[in-house]
Structure formats: C-alpha cells, structure tokens
Design a protein around this motif. Structure first.
Motif, PDB file in Angstrom:
ATOM      1  N   MET A 199       9.172  -2.449  -4.832  1.00 62.83           N
ATOM      2  CA  MET A 199       9.446  -3.598  -5.681  1.00 62.83           C
ATOM      3  C   MET A 199       8.394  -4.673  -5.437  1.00 62.83           C
ATOM      4  O   MET A 199       8.031  -4.958  -4.295  1.00 62.83           O
ATOM      5  N   MET A 200       7.927  -5.270  -6.529  1.00 60.87           N
ATOM      6  CA  MET A 200       6.919  -6.315  -6.420  1.00 60.87           C
ATOM      7  C   MET A 200       7.562  -7.672  -6.149  1.00 60.87           C
ATOM      8  O   MET A 200       8.718  -7.920  -6.499  1.00 60.87           O
ATOM      9  N   HIS A 201       6.792  -8.535  -5.521  1.00 60.39           N
ATOM     10  CA  HIS A 201       7.210  -9.914  -5.299  1.00 60.39           C
ATOM     11  C   HIS A 201       7.617 -10.531  -6.642  1.00 60.39           C
ATOM     12  O   HIS A 201       6.950 -10.324  -7.668  1.00 60.39           O
ATOM     13  N   PRO A 202       8.707 -11.304  -6.654  1.00 59.62           N
ATOM     14  CA  PRO A 202       9.182 -11.854  -7.934  1.00 59.62           C
ATOM     15  C   PRO A 202       8.219 -12.837  -8.606  1.00 59.62           C
ATOM     16  O   PRO A 202       8.300 -13.038  -9.825  1.00 59.62           O
ATOM     17  N   ASP A 203       7.324 -13.445  -7.853  1.00 59.42           N
ATOM     18  CA  ASP A 203       6.400 -14.423  -8.431  1.00 59.42           C
ATOM     19  C   ASP A 203       5.100 -13.759  -8.875  1.00 59.42           C
ATOM     20  O   ASP A 203       3.993 -14.215  -8.564  1.00 59.42           O
TER      21      ASP A 203
ATOM     22  N   LEU B 206      -1.896  -7.343 -12.015  1.00 56.52           N
ATOM     23  CA  LEU B 206      -0.797  -8.198 -11.568  1.00 56.52           C
ATOM     24  C   LEU B 206      -1.348  -9.517 -11.077  1.00 56.52           C
ATOM     25  O   LEU B 206      -2.308  -9.550 -10.303  1.00 56.52           O
ATOM     26  N   PHE B 207      -0.697 -10.602 -11.478  1.00 60.51           N
ATOM     27  CA  PHE B 207      -1.152 -11.941 -11.132  1.00 60.51           C
ATOM     28  C   PHE B 207      -0.009 -12.748 -10.537  1.00 60.51           C
ATOM     29  O   PHE B 207       1.151 -12.586 -10.919  1.00 60.51           O
ATOM     30  N   ALA B 208      -0.363 -13.620  -9.607  1.00 61.76           N
ATOM     31  CA  ALA B 208       0.627 -14.513  -9.002  1.00 61.76           C
ATOM     32  C   ALA B 208       0.963 -15.634  -9.980  1.00 61.76           C
ATOM     33  O   ALA B 208       0.065 -16.223 -10.589  1.00 61.76           O
ATOM     34  N   THR B 209       2.244 -15.920 -10.137  1.00 56.73           N
ATOM     35  CA  THR B 209       2.667 -17.036 -10.975  1.00 56.73           C
ATOM     36  C   THR B 209       2.905 -18.296 -10.150  1.00 56.73           C
ATOM     37  O   THR B 209       2.980 -19.396 -10.690  1.00 56.73           O
ATOM     38  N   LYS B 210       3.024 -18.129  -8.824  1.00 56.98           N
ATOM     39  CA  LYS B 210       3.154 -19.237  -7.877  1.00 56.98           C
ATOM     40  C   LYS B 210       2.354 -18.874  -6.634  1.00 56.98           C
ATOM     41  O   LYS B 210       1.934 -17.726  -6.476  1.00 56.98           O
ATOM     42  N   LEU B 211       2.161 -19.823  -5.747  1.00 54.35           N
ATOM     43  CA  LEU B 211       1.484 -19.539  -4.489  1.00 54.35           C
ATOM     44  C   LEU B 211       2.275 -18.488  -3.713  1.00 54.35           C
ATOM     45  O   LEU B 211       3.493 -18.614  -3.524  1.00 54.35           O
ATOM     46  N   ILE B 212       1.582 -17.441  -3.266  1.00 58.56           N
ATOM     47  CA  ILE B 212       2.171 -16.432  -2.385  1.00 58.56           C
ATOM     48  C   ILE B 212       1.437 -16.558  -1.049  1.00 58.56           C
ATOM     49  O   ILE B 212       0.294 -16.128  -0.919  1.00 58.56           O
ATOM     50  N   PRO B 213       2.071 -17.165  -0.053  1.00 63.58           N
ATOM     51  CA  PRO B 213       1.370 -17.448   1.205  1.00 63.58           C
ATOM     52  C   PRO B 213       1.036 -16.189   2.015  1.00 63.58           C
ATOM     53  O   PRO B 213       1.700 -15.158   1.899  1.00 63.58           O
ATOM     54  N   LYS B 214       0.005 -16.325   2.810  1.00 67.02           N
ATOM     55  CA  LYS B 214      -0.397 -15.261   3.728  1.00 67.02           C
ATOM     56  C   LYS B 214       0.804 -14.829   4.572  1.00 67.02           C
ATOM     57  O   LYS B 214       1.564 -15.656   5.061  1.00 67.02           O
TER      58      LYS B 214
ATOM     59  N   THR C 229       4.406  -8.596  -0.367  1.00 68.46           N
ATOM     60  CA  THR C 229       4.076  -8.633  -1.792  1.00 68.46           C
ATOM     61  C   THR C 229       4.648  -7.437  -2.541  1.00 68.46           C
ATOM     62  O   THR C 229       4.913  -7.512  -3.737  1.00 68.46           O
ATOM     63  N   TRP C 230       4.798  -6.336  -1.836  1.00 66.26           N
ATOM     64  CA  TRP C 230       5.380  -5.116  -2.405  1.00 66.26           C
ATOM     65  C   TRP C 230       6.090  -4.356  -1.297  1.00 66.26           C
ATOM     66  O   TRP C 230       5.640  -4.378  -0.146  1.00 66.26           O
ATOM     67  N   ILE C 231       7.199  -3.709  -1.655  1.00 67.13           N
ATOM     68  CA  ILE C 231       7.924  -2.887  -0.698  1.00 67.13           C
ATOM     69  C   ILE C 231       8.500  -1.672  -1.413  1.00 67.13           C
ATOM     70  O   ILE C 231       8.990  -1.772  -2.548  1.00 67.13           O
ATOM     71  N   LYS C 232       8.395  -0.532  -0.783  1.00 64.84           N
ATOM     72  CA  LYS C 232       8.976   0.691  -1.331  1.00 64.84           C
ATOM     73  C   LYS C 232      10.496   0.573  -1.285  1.00 64.84           C
ATOM     74  O   LYS C 232      11.050   0.123  -0.288  1.00 64.84           O
ATOM     75  N   ASP C 233      11.167   0.942  -2.380  1.00 65.02           N
ATOM     76  CA  ASP C 233      12.625   0.875  -2.373  1.00 65.02           C
ATOM     77  C   ASP C 233      13.212   2.101  -3.048  1.00 65.02           C
ATOM     78  O   ASP C 233      12.485   2.948  -3.574  1.00 65.02           O
ATOM     79  N   GLU C 234      14.528   2.190  -3.038  1.00 66.27           N
ATOM     80  CA  GLU C 234      15.196   3.419  -3.475  1.00 66.27           C
ATOM     81  C   GLU C 234      15.092   3.674  -4.980  1.00 66.27           C
ATOM     82  O   GLU C 234      15.420   4.777  -5.444  1.00 66.27           O
ATOM     83  N   LEU C 235      14.623   2.714  -5.742  1.00 63.08           N
ATOM     84  CA  LEU C 235      14.462   2.941  -7.179  1.00 63.08           C
ATOM     85  C   LEU C 235      13.129   3.597  -7.520  1.00 63.08           C
ATOM     86  O   LEU C 235      12.952   4.089  -8.639  1.00 63.08           O
ATOM     87  N   ASP C 236      12.173   3.601  -6.577  1.00 62.38           N
ATOM     88  CA  ASP C 236      10.907   4.269  -6.826  1.00 62.38           C
ATOM     89  C   ASP C 236      11.151   5.762  -7.049  1.00 62.38           C
ATOM     90  O   ASP C 236      12.028   6.368  -6.427  1.00 62.38           O
TER      91      ASP C 236
ATOM     92  N   VAL D 178       6.968 -17.910   6.555  1.00 60.97           N
ATOM     93  CA  VAL D 178       6.971 -18.022   5.094  1.00 60.97           C
ATOM     94  C   VAL D 178       8.268 -17.434   4.532  1.00 60.97           C
ATOM     95  O   VAL D 178       8.959 -16.666   5.204  1.00 60.97           O
ATOM     96  N   ASP D 179       8.590 -17.829   3.308  1.00 56.63           N
ATOM     97  CA  ASP D 179       9.742 -17.222   2.638  1.00 56.63           C
ATOM     98  C   ASP D 179       9.461 -15.743   2.395  1.00 56.63           C
ATOM     99  O   ASP D 179       8.338 -15.368   2.039  1.00 56.63           O
ATOM    100  N   GLN D 180      10.489 -14.924   2.559  1.00 56.37           N
ATOM    101  CA  GLN D 180      10.350 -13.481   2.390  1.00 56.37           C
ATOM    102  C   GLN D 180      11.430 -12.966   1.441  1.00 56.37           C
ATOM    103  O   GLN D 180      12.435 -12.399   1.856  1.00 56.37           O
TER     104      GLN D 180
END
Length: 200
Positions: A1-5, A19-27, A31-38, A159-161
């Motif tokens: 799943m991709m980051h929501p922003d 894919l482009f950031a719509t808000k600041l995504i801090p270091k 940004t992406w994580i494998k999940d059960e829907l893949d 940072v927020d996760q």
C-alpha cells in the motif's frame, strides 16, 4: 500500500505516469508497504496467460522470488526508477523515504533493488554515473542501499507513520529494535540470499 499523501500524475510521453507527493513526506516515513491485498502470482501461471496480460504483469509486477511475482493492488505499481532515488527498500517488506520528499516531487526507487530478470537502460541521475540496471545490481550496491535505509531509520520514530499498522507481525520486534537503535538493520542482501538460495 502506498502512502496516502501520494497521487498519480502524468510525467512525459516517454515515461507515462508516476507517483507524486501531495504533502511533505519526511525522511524515515514508510512510503510503501506490502500488504495482504497485493496479488501474488506464480511465474507458471503468468506464462499460461495471453501475451497482452503477460505484458502488463511483467511491466508492473516485481519479482518476490524465483516463482512468485507481486502485483500491487493500488497505485504503488507506478513508482518510477531513478539512480538517485528518494525512497529506499528494506528487508522488512516496506520502503522508507530516504530524504524529505517535497510536495509535488515524484517518488522514485532504484529498480536494481528488485532484481528483475532483464537489464534495461536508463538516463543517469544527478550524483550517479550508472546508465543500466542489471539483475544482480544488489551484489554491487547493497551496502549503499543498506546505508540509505540505516540513515532513514534514524527518523522512523520521529515522524508520523500512517502505514506502520501494516508491518507484518514477523518484523514488528525487529523493526522497533532497529528504530530504537538497539539492533542493527538487516541487509537488503538477506532478501536475495533467502529468495535466491543459489546466491548464498
């Protein structure tokens, strides 16, 4: 799943979309994580399909091991390549922002971390002289990628996760230990030693 922003935007006729950031995504942000829907597909099954569907799958899926390909269920499949990427892979089925990603900036990864079967040409990026991705790039560049991930992890707890809840239970304790600085990060090379035993 991709980051929501993040969102899909047109890049160019040659590249298509990205894919482009719509808000600041801090270091240090996932940004992406494998999940059960893949969607997990075996190579034998892909090869049994018609050419049109095979072409799409091989373009957008990544090789998880010798017989399985992962086709992301969301817009993660549109992440483009760069030799100077702003996201970095880890051994824990997620990627991190390797530096602050500004609003409007395209998210990119190094396709060399995916270990695909086919090499391909790509324009060099600032700070890199590479022009070609090879299937065994992980043997050459894993230390560089590990250092990028290690540096990003220093910010993990600062940072927020929004995707942290999707970390697979088999990785949670290790990820927390790495983020807290009590254990060293696992090398991305361990993925290839596991998925490709002939490289052990």
């Amino acid at each position: 799943m991709m980051h929501p922003d993040t969102e899909i935007r047109f890049v160019s006729e040659e590249i298509g979309v990205g894919l482009f950031a719509t808000k600041l995504i801090p270091k240090g942000t996932i940004t992406w994580i494998k999940d059960e829907l893949d969607i997990i597909l075996k190579k034998e099954y892909i090869e049994s399909l018609d050419d049109a569907r095979k072409k799409v799958i091989y373009k957008y899926a990544y090789e998880d091991n010798d017989i399985e390909y992962v086709l992301n269920w969301d817009h993660a499949k549109y992440i483009n390549h760069s030799f100077n990427p702003n996201i970095v892979d880890t051994a824990y089925d997620f990627e991190l922002a390797a530096r602050d990603i500004q609003p409007g900036e395209q998210l990119t990864c190094d396709y060399g971390t995916l270990g695909g079967d086919e090499k391909f040409e790509s324009p060099p990026a600032e700070g890199s002289s590479r022009t070609r991705v090879y299937s065994n790039d992980y043997l050459t560049y894993y230390k560089e990628w590990d250092n990028m991930a290690k540096e990003a992890f220093k910010y993990f707890n600062k940072v927020d996760q929004p995707l942290k809840y999707l970390i697979h239970e088999k990785f949670i304790d290790k990820v927390n230990a790495v983020a807290n600085g009590t254990e060293p990060i696992d090398s991305i090379l361990t993925l290839w030693n596991y998925d490709h035993p002939e490289n052990s």
